[in-house]
Enzyme design. Structure first.
Site, PDB file in Angstrom:
ATOM      1  N   HIS A 196      12.642  -1.345   0.595  1.00 58.47           N
ATOM      2  CA  HIS A 196      13.823  -0.990   1.389  1.00 58.47           C
ATOM      3  C   HIS A 196      13.631   0.400   1.995  1.00 58.47           C
ATOM      4  CE1 HIS A 196      16.409  -4.444   0.424  1.00 58.47           C
ATOM      5  NE2 HIS A 196      15.731  -4.465  -0.716  1.00 58.47           N
ATOM      6  N   ASN A 220       9.444  -7.674   3.735  1.00 59.13           N
ATOM      7  CA  ASN A 220      10.901  -7.690   3.864  1.00 59.13           C
ATOM      8  C   ASN A 220      11.491  -6.320   3.584  1.00 59.13           C
ATOM      9  OD1 ASN A 220      10.405 -10.781   2.415  1.00 59.13           O
ATOM     10  ND2 ASN A 220      11.315 -10.599   4.435  1.00 59.13           N
ATOM     11  N   ARG A 228      -0.944   0.560  15.877  1.00 64.36           N
ATOM     12  CA  ARG A 228      -1.077   2.018  15.818  1.00 64.36           C
ATOM     13  C   ARG A 228      -0.253   2.654  14.705  1.00 64.36           C
ATOM     14  NH1 ARG A 228      -0.896   1.533  21.645  1.00 64.36           N
ATOM     15  NH2 ARG A 228      -2.985   1.880  22.502  1.00 64.36           N
ATOM     16  N   HIS A 252      11.514 -16.008   3.937  1.00 63.50           N
ATOM     17  CA  HIS A 252      11.393 -14.553   3.958  1.00 63.50           C
ATOM     18  C   HIS A 252      10.159 -14.063   4.721  1.00 63.50           C
ATOM     19  CE1 HIS A 252      14.498 -14.656   0.863  1.00 63.50           C
ATOM     20  NE2 HIS A 252      14.643 -13.364   1.055  1.00 63.50           N
ATOM     21  N   ASP A 276      12.940 -13.239  -6.304  1.00 69.71           N
ATOM     22  CA  ASP A 276      14.124 -12.531  -5.794  1.00 69.71           C
ATOM     23  C   ASP A 276      15.330 -13.464  -5.865  1.00 69.71           C
ATOM     24  OD1 ASP A 276      15.506 -10.350  -4.797  1.00 69.71           O
ATOM     25  OD2 ASP A 276      15.017 -10.767  -2.702  1.00 69.71           O
ATOM     26  N   GLY A 311      18.577 -12.332  -0.965  1.00 72.60           N
ATOM     27  CA  GLY A 311      17.837 -12.940  -2.056  1.00 72.60           C
ATOM     28  C   GLY A 311      17.399 -14.339  -1.695  1.00 72.60           C
TER      29      GLY A 311
END
Length: 383
Positions: A196, A220, A228, A252, A276, A311
């Site tokens: 995250h 994710n 680059r 996902h 998850d 999830g």
């Protein structure tokens, strides 16, 4: 009466390779040996299997819920028990990390205390805890409640270090923690994973140098790989000692992207299947509440009202089937991604994830169609 049971009638995957015409011997809930069929003692109890394959039970390092229970909503021993039982029953996960996502501190620490108690009393399948947040990036919050996301303070660090639960896996973003904090967490035996986050390649590599050892659900909720600007994805694939969890459900991550990552990853045995999973796994309910927001299951996807993935509805045996049937991953390597490699990451090889002598006798029986025919934890049939 002998305390020894022999499992026979199926091929055996020992955690590393496949064996034929051999049997698994379990004494006192732990693996004693793998022997030729002709060496079975007539005094041993027998579990007769009708073909298929037995393998070490699956190890899942990211499980938010199952059996209708979300850890954030039920941060209790009974909540942990229900989640573990559901994933053993429907997915073959015999060791997992119940996962508490971003929430109020009192919820986070209630979950940690519940897991500590669950481990102390031997709740089957509870192997530790994964704390995913709140020290994340607002820019890559995904389904996490933004009101609870914040930087890590000294009090936070001290409280985490003082916890008794190990393994403790902590997902953080470099935007909300310092490399010094990562080093101190790692030195205290906490597994630090990056996730995250919108961090770039150089920032990620510096965090790995500081002690971060994993990436949470690769691709994710993180900065992408471009030609680059390799981002966190590029750094994770380039760092040979870093492990990468991934969600193999076809929703996902596109199979082409996941396949490219598996082939590109430097360092053998560093790609880990995770679920998850949310409460819908092992439950007939098609919705649940996450931080006050309704999440709905439709066609195998779990989403918030705005369409954000929240999830998964995935079990580990489902991940195994996806890896083999949809992606063409070799059976043995797919099994390792679901058991041996996560056990190695957690520092638990020799205890779970393989049939080494002395390991806990966690067993899954797979039929020829990769269906789950039986599950045992510590030599006892899972219920």
């Amino acid at each position: 009466m002998s305390d020894t049971t022999v499992f026979l009638g199926a091929s055996i995957f020992d955690g590393d390779s496949r064996r034929e015409h051999q049997v698994l011997v379990v004494t006192g809930g732990v693996v004693e040996a793998i022997l030729p069929e002709g060496e079975v003692d007539p005094g041993w109890a027998r579990v007769e299997l009708d073909g298929g394959l037995i393998a070490p039970g699956f190890v899942d390092i990211q499980v938010n819920g199952g059996g209708g229970v979300l850890l954030n909503e039920t941060p209790t021993v009974e909540g942990v028990r229900a989640i573990c039982a559901a994933h053993a029953r429907v997915g073959g996960s015999t060791a997992l990390l119940p996962t508490i996502i971003t929430d109020r501190p009192e919820i986070t620490y209630a979950a940690i205390e519940a897991v500590a108690h669950a481990m102390a009393i031997g709740v089957p399948g509870c192997a530790g805890i994964h704390v995913e947040g709140p020290f994340l990036s607002q820019a890559r919050k995904g389904a996490h409640e933004p009101a609870f996301i914040r930087p890590m303070g000294e009090e936070d660090l001290q409280r985490l270090v003082a916890t008794d639960v190990r393994p403790l896996l902590l997902t953080v973003a470099p935007e909300s923690v310092t490399n010094d904090q990562i080093s101190r967490l790692s030195a205290a035996g906490i597994h630090v994973s990056l996730g995250h986050t919108d961090c770039d390649y150089d920032t990620a590599m510096a965090a790995f140098d500081a002690g971060a050892s994993c990436v949470t659900h690769l691709f994710n909720a993180m900065s992408p790989l471009t030609h680059r600007a390799p981002g966190l994805v590029g750094a994770a694939l380039d760092a040979p000692d870093v492990f990468c969890g991934f969600i193999a459900d076809g929703h996902h991550v596109h199979p082409a992207a996941l396949g490219a990552a598996i082939r590109a990853k430097r360092g053998r045995g560093r790609m880990l299947a995770v679920t998850d999973a949310m409460p819908t796994v092992g439950s007939e309910a098609d919705s649940f509440v996450l931080n006050g927001r309704v999440t709905t299951r439709e066609s195998g996807r779990l989403t918030l009202a705005d369409g954000t993935l929240a999830g998964s509805d995935l079990s580990m045996v489902g991940a195994l089937r996806y890896l083999m049937e949809e992606m063409g991953i070799d059976f043995v390597e797919a099994l390792r991604m679901c058991s041996l490699y996560p056990a190695i990451y957690l520092g638990l090889r020799g205890r779970i994830g393989s049939f080494e002598p002395g390991a806990r006798a966690d067993i899954v029986h797979l039929n020829d169609d990769l269906g789950l025919s039986g599950v045992w934890i510590g030599g006892r049939a899972a219920r």
